[in-house]
Structure formats: structure tokens, C-alpha cells
Design an enzyme around this catalytic site. Structure first.
Site, short mmCIF file in Angstrom:
data_model
loop_
_atom_site.label_atom_id
_atom_site.label_comp_id
_atom_site.label_asym_id
_atom_site.label_seq_id
_atom_site.Cartn_x
_atom_site.Cartn_y
_atom_site.Cartn_z
N LYS A 1 26.41 -24.90 -31.66
CA LYS A 1 27.80 -25.37 -31.51
C LYS A 1 27.86 -26.09 -30.17
O LYS A 1 28.14 -25.48 -29.14
CB LYS A 1 28.74 -24.17 -31.53
CG LYS A 1 30.16 -24.51 -31.91
CD LYS A 1 31.04 -23.30 -31.77
CE LYS A 1 31.16 -22.49 -33.04
NZ LYS A 1 32.21 -21.43 -32.91
N GLU B 1 17.43 -17.52 -33.34
CA GLU B 1 18.87 -17.25 -33.27
C GLU B 1 19.58 -17.87 -34.47
O GLU B 1 19.11 -18.85 -35.04
CB GLU B 1 19.45 -17.90 -32.00
CG GLU B 1 19.62 -16.95 -30.83
CD GLU B 1 20.75 -15.93 -31.03
OE1 GLU B 1 21.14 -15.63 -32.17
OE2 GLU B 1 21.23 -15.41 -30.00
N ARG C 1 28.44 -11.68 -43.54
CA ARG C 1 27.06 -12.02 -43.18
C ARG C 1 26.22 -12.38 -44.41
O ARG C 1 25.23 -13.08 -44.31
CB ARG C 1 26.39 -10.85 -42.46
CG ARG C 1 26.93 -10.54 -41.08
CD ARG C 1 26.00 -9.59 -40.36
NE ARG C 1 26.60 -8.89 -39.24
CZ ARG C 1 26.62 -9.34 -37.99
NH1 ARG C 1 26.12 -10.52 -37.71
NH2 ARG C 1 27.16 -8.64 -37.02
N ASP D 1 29.00 -13.27 -38.75
CA ASP D 1 30.07 -12.39 -39.22
C ASP D 1 31.40 -12.69 -38.56
O ASP D 1 31.48 -13.35 -37.53
CB ASP D 1 29.72 -10.93 -38.91
CG ASP D 1 29.88 -10.61 -37.42
OD1 ASP D 1 29.36 -11.39 -36.59
OD2 ASP D 1 30.53 -9.60 -37.09
N ASP E 1 26.25 -20.76 -28.97
CA ASP E 1 27.64 -21.20 -28.76
C ASP E 1 27.78 -21.56 -27.28
O ASP E 1 27.52 -22.69 -26.87
CB ASP E 1 28.58 -20.07 -29.19
CG ASP E 1 30.04 -20.48 -29.17
OD1 ASP E 1 30.35 -21.56 -28.64
OD2 ASP E 1 30.88 -19.72 -29.69
N LYS F 1 22.51 -9.06 -34.52
CA LYS F 1 22.14 -8.95 -35.92
C LYS F 1 22.08 -10.32 -36.60
O LYS F 1 21.43 -10.48 -37.64
CB LYS F 1 23.20 -8.12 -36.68
CG LYS F 1 23.39 -6.74 -36.16
CD LYS F 1 24.52 -6.04 -36.93
CE LYS F 1 24.87 -4.74 -36.27
NZ LYS F 1 26.24 -4.32 -36.63
N GLY F 2 22.80 -11.27 -36.05
CA GLY F 2 23.04 -12.54 -36.75
C GLY F 2 21.81 -13.23 -37.30
O GLY F 2 21.88 -13.87 -38.35
C1 PRP Z 1 26.25 -14.26 -31.70
C2 PRP Z 1 24.97 -15.00 -32.06
C3 PRP Z 1 24.32 -15.22 -30.72
C4 PRP Z 1 25.48 -15.31 -29.77
C5 PRP Z 1 25.72 -16.74 -29.43
O1 PRP Z 1 25.97 -12.90 -31.63
O2 PRP Z 1 24.16 -14.28 -32.94
O3 PRP Z 1 23.46 -14.15 -30.39
O4 PRP Z 1 26.64 -14.78 -30.43
O5 PRP Z 1 26.82 -16.86 -28.55
P1 PRP Z 1 26.68 -17.45 -27.07
O6 PRP Z 1 25.79 -18.67 -27.13
O7 PRP Z 1 28.11 -17.80 -26.72
O8 PRP Z 1 26.12 -16.38 -26.19
P2 PRP Z 1 27.13 -11.79 -31.61
O9 PRP Z 1 27.37 -11.37 -30.19
O10 PRP Z 1 28.30 -12.28 -32.39
O11 PRP Z 1 26.43 -10.58 -32.34
P3 PRP Z 1 25.79 -10.50 -33.82
O12 PRP Z 1 24.57 -11.38 -33.83
O13 PRP Z 1 25.47 -9.06 -33.98
O14 PRP Z 1 26.84 -10.97 -34.80
#
Ligand code: PRP
Length: 187
Positions: free
Chosen positions: A134, A102, A168, A162, A106, A46-47
Site C-alpha cells: 500500500k 509478508e 482471512r 483480516d 502499509d 498471521k496475515g
Molecule cells: C499486518 C500485515 C503486516 C503489517 C503491515 O499485520 O500482516 O505484518 O500489518 O503494516 P505496517 O506496514 O503498517 O507495519 P497485522 O498487525 O494486521 O497482524 P496479522 O498479520 O495477524 O493480521
């Protein structure tokens, strides 16, 4: 513009105005690169929904929209880079110029998986646009063509990001107070 941060926010890392300016810059690059050929924006839910909405409205080229929703398996298996697809694309991407949008990279595992997944469908081109990166300990095996901000390894929320589905809707990127997530790192 001065902003009064949410009481759970320790500090505003990136202000609403800084985000706005950065989006104008990113949109200019994307417009220049794709031109009249246009691009299919694929948002990762969703982010990415907040960033994608603002980015799209700054673009003056033909754009189409699609979304994917993914969720990582438990932390034990996340290192394998396997994510579960909760919502697949609605449209074929074969032969299309695709830009993955995105909110944050991370560990890079989510985007790595999506790149593999989408490349197998043979798009004409496939690039990444992430508001935040990050940049961590480990290098990532892909190029991020459009990056908004490289941030330190702190837990950030807001502008689509979030903690337990909250925050969010904050218009800035903020560092969450330790007390707001019980003192334990949520990662
Ligand atoms: C977050 C963000 C990315 C992912 C990045 O999504 O939106 O999709 O984590 O992390 P990574 O590089 O370590 O894989 P999340 O799983 O928190 O879901 P959301 O977008 O629904 O909040």
C-alpha cells in the site's frame, strides 16, 4: 473465473486468478535468483500464511520454512516502529539466505523492525517478498525486491488479511464495505 463476492465486500480488488498468475511470476523470479542455493522463507504471521503456502508450492528450489508472529504496540507508539515479538524464529538465520514473506506492507513499520532484527543475526542475504504494497504518503527506507501488487490506500481483506480476525479465508483481495466495520476506519 467469475466470483461471487462475500456480501461484506464492496468490490474485488484483485481476483483469485490474478493472484495465482502473480505468484507464478514471483516464484519464477525467486527460483531464478536463489537457484539450488535455496532459501529460508520467513512468514510474518498471521496475515502471510495463505500467500506463503501458495508461493512455496510454486517454488521448485530447496526451501525451508520459519515463521515469526509480531504485534504492534498501540497506535501511540507504532510511530516508533517498535513491535512486540509474539513468536520468534525456530532456527538460526546466520549465514542463511532469508526471504521475509509478508501479505501487506502499509506504513512499513513492521517490516522495518523485522529487517533490523534479522540483520543483527547476520544472514547471508535478506530480502522481502510482499503480496501487497500500500504505497503511501511516506517513502519507506528499504527495498522490496519482490512485490505482487501496489494498491491504493483502501482497507482490504481476504487472502490472509483480516478485519477483527475475519475474512482471512476469502480467496481474493477485496475492499471491505464501510458498514462491515461500523463506518469508522479501522486504521
Ligand atoms: C499486518 C500485515 C503486516 C503489517 C503491515 O499485520 O500482516 O505484518 O500489518 O503494516 P505496517 O506496514 O503498517 O507495519 P497485522 O498487525 O494486521 O497482524 P496479522 O498479520 O495477524 O493480521
Amino acid at each position: 473465473m467469475s466470483q461471487r463476492a462475500h456480501p461484506d465486500i464492496e468490490k474485488v480488488l484483485i481476483s483469485e486468478d490474478e493472484i495465482k498468475s502473480k505468484i507464478v511470476e514471483l516464484a519464477a523470479e525467486i527460483t531464478e535468483d536463489y537457484g539450488d542455493a535455496g532459501v529460508l522463507l520467513v512468514g510474518v504471521l498471521k496475515g502471510a500464511f495463505v500467500f506463503m503456502a501458495d508461493l512455496a508450492r510454486s517454488l521448485s528450489i530447496p526451501i525451508d520454512f520459519d515463521f515469526m508472529a509480531v504485534s504492534s504496540y498501540g497506535t501511540a507508539t507504532k510511530s516508533s516502529g517498535v513491535v512486540r515479538i509474539l513468536k520468534d524464529l525456530d532456527y538460526e538465520v546466520t549465514g542463511r539466505h532469508v526471504l521475509l514473506v509478508e501479505d501487506i506492507i502499509d506504513s512499513g513499520l513492521t517490516i522495518s523492525y523485522l529487517l533490523r532484527y534479522l540483520k543483527a543475526r547476520r544472514p547471508a542475504s535478506l530480502e522481502i517478498c510482499s503480496l501487497l504494497w500500500k504505497q503511501g504518503q511516506q517513502p519507506v527506507p528499504f527495498e522490496v525486491k519482490y512485490t505482487g501488487f501496489v494498491i491504493p490506500s483502501v482497507f482490504v481483506v481476504g487472502y490472509g488479511l483480516d478485519f477483527a480476525e475475519r475474512y482471512r479465508n476469502l480467496p481474493y483481495i477485496g475492499v471491505l464495505r464501510l458498514e462491515a466495520y461500523g463506518g469508522e476506519s479501522p486504521h
